[in-house]
Write an enzyme that holds these catalytic residues in place. Sequence first.
Site, PDB file in Angstrom:
ATOM      1  CD  GLU A  62      -2.184  -6.572   0.147  1.00 48.64           C
ATOM      2  OE1 GLU A  62      -2.245  -7.550  -0.645  1.00 48.64           O
ATOM      3  OE2 GLU A  62      -1.171  -6.281   0.796  1.00 48.64           O
ATOM      4  CB  CYS A  98       3.962  -4.241   1.636  1.00 42.18           C
ATOM      5  SG  CYS A  98       4.124  -2.909   0.414  1.00 42.18           S
TER       6      CYS A  98
END
Length: 218
Positions: free
Chosen positions: A104, A2
Amino acid sequence: MCGRFAVTLPPDAMAQLFNAIPANDLPDVPNFNVCPTTQIHVVHDLDGRRLVSMRWGFIPHWYKAPNDGPLLINARAETIAEKPAFRMACRERRCLIPTSGFYEWTKDEDGNRLPWYITRTDGEPLVMAGVWQDWERDGVAWRTCAIVTCGANAPMSRIHHRMPVILPSEDWAKWLGEAGHGAATLMQPAPEDALAFHRVSPRVNSNRASGPELIEPI
């Protein structure tokens, strides 16, 4: 992993959500493009629940400077209890990192990076598991943190092979250590129906981009 996320919930609402006392130096919100090495909102329970500001980028105590080694923004759930950088933090200094959603990337056939924005399907704040560490050298002090990640669940694996450990509200006390032992059992992928995904503008590929349009579907 992340590496970027968004925060839109006001600090007073965060404090109420976590039943935490807010600090006076919290980062500005909304922020639709939270990047590593910046200050982020974190909840810990060092002396009662506190909503505080920490540097996103864990600095192990042996670093002579913040950039003395790799930038540690994530900690792998599979090895967090063994890695020297995170071993003690995993046992003693766990925290919650509130977000609205995270980004993402996939790639197209030409190698272009295509960003996705991931949120909870129920629209509630997305709370990530974290660990934190105090670092000080030559009069310079930082309180720093990293996001705990695990292998992706099936839907998320179509975008990336890893994901943050996402904690529902019933698990916050256990992760913080308020409800006894068992935090290790929480380091699992989110249920397959827990997250929603949509493509967003490539503008977010720049860490200088800002504004609510970054999370709008395209």
